[in-house]
Structures are given as structure tokens and as C-alpha cells.
Design a protein around this motif. Structure first.
Motif, PDB file in Angstrom:
ATOM      1  N   UNK A   1     -47.171 -14.971  -5.116  1.00  0.00           N
ATOM      2  CA  UNK A   1     -47.616 -16.063  -4.267  1.00  0.00           C
ATOM      3  C   UNK A   1     -46.588 -17.184  -4.274  1.00  0.00           C
ATOM      4  N   UNK A   2     -46.896 -18.297  -3.608  1.00  0.00           N
ATOM      5  CA  UNK A   2     -45.950 -19.408  -3.511  1.00  0.00           C
ATOM      6  C   UNK A   2     -45.552 -19.954  -4.884  1.00  0.00           C
ATOM      7  N   UNK A   3     -46.507 -20.193  -5.816  1.00  0.00           N
ATOM      8  CA  UNK A   3     -46.093 -20.711  -7.133  1.00  0.00           C
ATOM      9  C   UNK A   3     -45.098 -19.799  -7.844  1.00  0.00           C
ATOM     10  N   UNK A   4     -45.368 -18.489  -7.827  1.00  0.00           N
ATOM     11  CA  UNK A   4     -44.453 -17.554  -8.489  1.00  0.00           C
ATOM     12  C   UNK A   4     -43.091 -17.526  -7.807  1.00  0.00           C
ATOM     13  N   UNK A   5     -43.082 -17.581  -6.478  1.00  0.00           N
ATOM     14  CA  UNK A   5     -41.819 -17.572  -5.744  1.00  0.00           C
ATOM     15  C   UNK A   5     -41.000 -18.828  -6.039  1.00  0.00           C
ATOM     16  N   UNK A   6     -41.667 -19.982  -6.071  1.00  0.00           N
ATOM     17  CA  UNK A   6     -40.965 -21.236  -6.379  1.00  0.00           C
ATOM     18  C   UNK A   6     -40.418 -21.192  -7.799  1.00  0.00           C
ATOM     19  N   UNK A   7     -41.200 -20.660  -8.734  1.00  0.00           N
ATOM     20  CA  UNK A   7     -40.725 -20.548 -10.115  1.00  0.00           C
ATOM     21  C   UNK A   7     -39.512 -19.634 -10.204  1.00  0.00           C
ATOM     22  N   UNK A   8     -39.552 -18.515  -9.459  1.00  0.00           N
ATOM     23  CA  UNK A   8     -38.397 -17.616  -9.445  1.00  0.00           C
ATOM     24  C   UNK A   8     -37.149 -18.361  -8.966  1.00  0.00           C
ATOM     25  N   UNK A   9     -37.324 -19.160  -7.912  1.00  0.00           N
ATOM     26  CA  UNK A   9     -36.190 -19.911  -7.384  1.00  0.00           C
ATOM     27  C   UNK A   9     -35.686 -20.956  -8.364  1.00  0.00           C
ATOM     28  N   UNK A  10     -36.616 -21.706  -8.994  1.00  0.00           N
ATOM     29  CA  UNK A  10     -36.214 -22.753  -9.936  1.00  0.00           C
ATOM     30  C   UNK A  10     -35.556 -22.171 -11.173  1.00  0.00           C
ATOM     31  N   UNK A  11     -36.106 -21.063 -11.672  1.00  0.00           N
ATOM     32  CA  UNK A  11     -35.498 -20.428 -12.846  1.00  0.00           C
ATOM     33  C   UNK A  11     -34.120 -19.901 -12.498  1.00  0.00           C
ATOM     34  N   UNK A  12     -33.982 -19.346 -11.295  1.00  0.00           N
ATOM     35  CA  UNK A  12     -32.677 -18.850 -10.858  1.00  0.00           C
ATOM     36  C   UNK A  12     -31.649 -19.981 -10.857  1.00  0.00           C
ATOM     37  N   UNK A  13     -32.076 -21.144 -10.366  1.00  0.00           N
ATOM     38  CA  UNK A  13     -31.166 -22.291 -10.314  1.00  0.00           C
ATOM     39  C   UNK A  13     -30.831 -22.822 -11.706  1.00  0.00           C
ATOM     40  N   UNK A  14     -31.794 -22.750 -12.627  1.00  0.00           N
ATOM     41  CA  UNK A  14     -31.712 -23.382 -13.941  1.00  0.00           C
ATOM     42  C   UNK A  14     -31.692 -24.904 -13.769  1.00  0.00           C
ATOM     43  N   UNK A  15     -32.844 -25.582 -13.914  1.00  0.00           N
ATOM     44  CA  UNK A  15     -32.872 -27.036 -13.740  1.00  0.00           C
ATOM     45  C   UNK A  15     -31.832 -27.772 -14.576  1.00  0.00           C
ATOM     46  N   UNK A  16     -31.443 -27.207 -15.710  1.00  0.00           N
ATOM     47  CA  UNK A  16     -30.445 -27.857 -16.565  1.00  0.00           C
ATOM     48  C   UNK A  16     -29.017 -27.511 -16.163  1.00  0.00           C
ATOM     49  N   UNK A  17     -28.868 -26.804 -15.022  1.00  0.00           N
ATOM     50  CA  UNK A  17     -27.520 -26.413 -14.607  1.00  0.00           C
ATOM     51  C   UNK A  17     -26.635 -27.616 -14.302  1.00  0.00           C
ATOM     52  N   UNK A  18     -27.245 -28.769 -14.061  1.00  0.00           N
ATOM     53  CA  UNK A  18     -26.478 -29.994 -13.834  1.00  0.00           C
ATOM     54  C   UNK A  18     -25.519 -30.260 -14.978  1.00  0.00           C
ATOM     55  N   UNK A  19     -25.914 -29.871 -16.184  1.00  0.00           N
ATOM     56  CA  UNK A  19     -25.075 -30.163 -17.344  1.00  0.00           C
ATOM     57  C   UNK A  19     -23.925 -29.174 -17.517  1.00  0.00           C
ATOM     58  N   UNK A  20     -23.987 -28.026 -16.852  1.00  0.00           N
ATOM     59  CA  UNK A  20     -22.913 -27.042 -17.013  1.00  0.00           C
ATOM     60  C   UNK A  20     -21.623 -27.490 -16.332  1.00  0.00           C
ATOM     61  N   UNK A  21     -21.737 -28.237 -15.226  1.00  0.00           N
ATOM     62  CA  UNK A  21     -20.544 -28.734 -14.510  1.00  0.00           C
ATOM     63  C   UNK A  21     -20.494 -30.260 -14.527  1.00  0.00           C
ATOM     64  N   UNK A  22     -21.296 -30.886 -15.389  1.00  0.00           N
ATOM     65  CA  UNK A  22     -21.430 -32.344 -15.378  1.00  0.00           C
ATOM     66  C   UNK A  22     -20.085 -33.055 -15.490  1.00  0.00           C
ATOM     67  N   UNK A  23     -19.346 -32.791 -16.550  1.00  0.00           N
ATOM     68  CA  UNK A  23     -18.084 -33.491 -16.776  1.00  0.00           C
ATOM     69  C   UNK A  23     -17.052 -33.215 -15.706  1.00  0.00           C
TER      70      UNK A  23
END
Length: 460
Positions: A30-52
């Protein structure tokens, strides 16, 4: 070629390609599972991988670069949603390009998309090896990489339900870290006295020009690839013509807000344009917010996020390979599902084998290749909306002009703008991959004398 009216045909509860045994997916998302799949794929903490890296590139204007990337991605995400509504089947840009421009063009789009998805799990494995080896120097990085690949492969073989359940744990852990970081960072910023609220967008002294911001956005657009991944699960989604477009837009907006919030508070916390080491700048930021204890939690959450992203990205690419196997442009064995597990076993194992290249490749090379493939896919999907709806479907009234030409056209122009910010390495490696695909297509079609095979999908 389908007209616009053809795309409204009802879908079977379990889609089955005609004449192809073992290709039926289970519609469980359903929509919640699909959104979670997308967010996990992105990795919310990915901002820190290229931060510097991006902070230095943009002169401290990381928030501005994320805002620019979000604008571009919203236009493109909308185009993905439009095409998913027309063709709610797995394969993403490959399916959309095939149905809009024909099998040959679709193959080249799918080939470029493979570049993204085959290498995205690899980045996660590389980061897992780097972080865990730093935490446990006595254990070699390659061992962490191999163990991670095996664990992710097993979970994907079990099925998409297991992947979705694991994602709740991953997102929960990252969400907890984000809340702690924002709270502790806000407390620290409040105690610093006067704060320049526009500093995350104006940058450090001497920062000027919009080109560095777009160069940063070209790198950061990879952070949004999760909405692309959502479209590949169309054949496992409930009521995909409704759920997939909504999940794509929700994933993009939620991720963009998370990225912007983290970038903004991080700059306020540590307003510098250079770091001791750009690759480890995130440690400096996190350490200033909460000391060594928060750094340890960050490492744990980041590893969990990387595992979750690897899990979802492997699931996604296996479905693209499965779609291309069903169509005949890749060997037919890749287009079959396991009769009991209901998963594409051979594509999953193949993806794991490719991921072993993480033992010999570096982050710069892999990132460069992904950048090229991502922008190819984004460009193709924006073009597909124009071709399918505006040209083929003749939906050219005032509303059609806006939805089917102006909005996807804007997404295409903005994506092409990001193209100009790619490095020479991205172009050289990406064009080499595209050339290899063209050679393979020539062999497959006997020198382009035979038609390119493609999958006849029900309702398409």
C-alpha cells in the motif's frame, strides 16, 4: 502503440504475462509501504555522506543546493507518477520509454537505468565497510562487505514483504537519530547567541554565483533516487494507478523536507566552508551536536540505513532485470519468478555478484557512473510524458498543454541543466556504458535488421 484511453484498462489482482509461466507478482504494497521503500532507498541520513564535499563545492550553501535539487526532482517525480498511472508495471524508465518511443529506445533507457541500480547497492556496501572498519580496525572492510551482501541477498530472496518489514526498523532507527540530532543541535545553536537565519542559503563570505549551487544539486539529485525506485514496485502495489503516483510524490516531498531540515540545522551548528576532511565532515557536525555518544549512535543508524538502502535497491534492480528478461532483451531465465518464493531469484543473485565489485572499486568511480545513469532516466521519463500523452494521446487542450507539455518540459530542461554540471569522468564512463549497450543491441537485433524484443503487458 497505446493511446491515452487504452491506459485505463483494469488490472488483474495478480498480473501474469501471457504465455510466460512464473511471472506473477503478489500485490501486497500500500501507500505507506511504498513510501517507506522509497525513503529507505534514499537513506534519510544520506545528507551526511556527501555533506563536506557539497558544502565546500557550494561555498557553504548546502541548503540552497538541496532546495534546487528538490525543485528539479518534483517536476521529474510528477512525470514518473504520470507514466506509472499510464503503465503500472515494473521496469520504470525502461517500460515508459518502450511504450512511448518503441523497444529500441526503451532498451537503451533501461540499459542506462541498470547502471544506476546495479551500482547503488555497491555504494552502500562500500560505506558499510568504511564505517565498520573504522569502528573495528581489526576486522577487514572486505569481510563486512561480503557479510552485508549475503544478508541482503537472503532477505530479498524471501520476498518483498520481508523487505518492507525490515524497512520499518531501518526508518525507525534513523528517525530516532534525526530527532535527537535536531534537538541537541537546536539547543547548541540557541546557546551560540545571534544566528543568521539566511546563512545556510547565502553561504560563507565570498560565496557567489549560481553555478556552484547547481553543481552541488547535480550531486544531490542522487539522494532523491528513491522516488524512481517506488515506480519499479508497480506490479506488487495495490491499485497501482492510484498508489504509485501518490507514493512517488509523497516520497519526494518528505525526503526533500528531511534533507533541507538537516542541512539547515547542520550549517547553523557548524557554519564553515571547509573541514579537516570533507569525507568525514559529518562526524565533525554530529560530534559538535552531541559528542562521542551521538557519533556512536550516528554510526549505528547510518549502517542500518545503508543496509536498508542496499536491501531496497537490490530489490528494485532485480525487478528491472526481471522486466527486461520477460521482454527478451535479456536472457529469458532472468524473467522468471521462483514458484514458491515468488521472487526473481536469478536477477537477485546476479545483482549480488555485481555488488562484489565493491571490493575493488572506489566511491568516486561508482558515484560518477550513477550520476550519468540517473540523469538519463530522468530525461527519458520527462520526454515519455510528452510523447505518450501530448503527441500520441493528443491531449492538447489547456489542461493537457500544462500537464503533458509545459510541466514535463520544465522537468526536462531542469534535468538538462544538471547535465551541464556533471564531471568529465561521469560523461566518459557513462558514454562507455551506453556504447556497450548499443553494441549489445546491435548483436541482439542482428545488426538492427530484426526488431528489438519487448514485453506485451496486459492493459498496455
Amino acid at each position: 502503440m497505446s493511446s491515452a484511453s487504452d491506459t485505463r484498462a483494469p488490472l488483474e489482482a495478480n498480473h501474469q504475462s501471457p504465455g510466460t509461466p512464473g511471472t506473477g507478482w503478489r500485490r501486497v504494497l500500500g501507500i505507506p509501504s511504498l513510501v517507506l521503500l522509497g525513503l529507505v532507498y534514499m537513506v534519510p541520513l544520506t545528507i551526511f555522506s556527501t555533506y563536506g564535499i557539497v558544502v565546500e563545492l557550494t561555498g557553504g550553501r548546502l541548503s540552497a543546493a538541496y532546495a534546487a535539487a528538490l525543485v528539479v526532482m518534483l517536476f521529474t517525480a510528477r512525470s514518473y507518477g504520470r507514466m506509472a498511472k499510464a503503465f503500472p508495471f515494473g521496469g520504470s524508465a525502461y517500460t515508459y520509454a518502450t511504450r512511448s518511443f518503441g523497444p529500441g529506445f526503451g532498451f537503451l533507457a533501461g540499459w542506462s537505468l541498470l547502471l544506476d541500480y546495479l551500482l547503488l547497492p555497491m555504494i552502500n556496501y562500500l560505506l558499510i565497510g568504511i564505517y565498520l572498519n573504522a569502528a573495528f580496525p581489526a576486522v577487514p572492510a572486505w569481510l563486512f562487505i561480503v557479510v552485508s551482501i549475503v544478508a541482503v541477498t537472503v532477505l530479498n530472496l524471501v520476498g518483498i514483504t520481508a523487505v518492507a518489514r525490515a524497512n520499518y526498523v531501518v526508518v525507525g532507527l534513523q528517525g530516532l537519530f534525526i530527532v535527537l540530532f535536531v534537538v541537541l543541535a537546536s539547543v547548541s545553536v540557541t546557546g551560540m547567541g545571534a544566528v543568521d537565519l539566511l546563512a545556510p542559503f547565502t553561504g560563507v563570505d565570498g560565496a557567489e554565483g549560481f553555478s556552484p549551487i547547481m553543481a552541488g544539486a547535480a550531486i544531490l539529485c542522487l539522494s532523491y533516487l528513491g522516488f524512481d525506485a517506488v515506480s519499479t514496485f508497480a506490479e506488487e502495489a495495490k491499485d497501482p494507478r492510484r498508489t504509485i503516483p501518490k507514493a512517488i510524490m509523497l516520497t519526494t516531498v518528505l525526503a526533500g523536507l528531511i534533507f533541507l531540515a538537516l542541512a539547515y540545522i547542520s550549517h547553523q551548528l557548524l557554519p564553515v566552508g571547509s573541514f579537516a576532511s570533507p569525507d568525514s565532515a559529518a562526524i565533525e557536525v554530529v560530534g559538535k551536536a552531541g559528542g562521542n555518544l551521538l557519533v556512536a549512535f550516528f554510526t549505528s543508524a547510518y549502517i542500518a540505513g545503508s543496509l536498508g538502502s542496499a536491501l531496497t535497491s537490490q530489490a528494485s534492480v532485480s525487478r528491472i532485470i526481471h522486466s527486461m528478461g520477460r521482454s527478451g532483451v535479456l536472457p529469458g531465465v532472468l524473467g522468471r519468478l521462483h514458484p514458491r518464493l515468488g521472487t526473481p531469484v536469478v536477477p537477485i543473485v546476479l545483482t549480488s555478484a555485481v555488488a562484489l565489485l565493491a571490493l575493488v572499486l572506489d566511491l568516486t568511480t561508482v558515484s560518477s557512473l550513477i550520476s550519468f545513469g540517473a540523469l538519463v532516466a530522468f530525461s527519458v521519463v520527462n520526454l515519455s510524458v510528452i510523447k505518450h500523452y501530448f503527441i500520441n494521446g493528443k491531449q492538447r487542450g489547456p489542461r493537457g498543454l500544462l500537464n503533458n507539455l509545459l510541466l514535463p518540459g520544465t522537468g526536462l530542461v531542469l534535468t538538462l541543466w544538471l547535465w551541464t554540471s556533471l564531471s568529465g569522468l561521469s560523461f566518459s564512463l557513462g558514454l562507455s556504458w551506453a556504447g556497450l549497450g548499443l553494441v549489445y543491441l546491435a548483436v541482439l537485433t542482428r545488426g538492427f535488421r530484426r526488431p528489438t524484443p519487448h514485453l506485451e503487458l496486459e492493459g498496455a
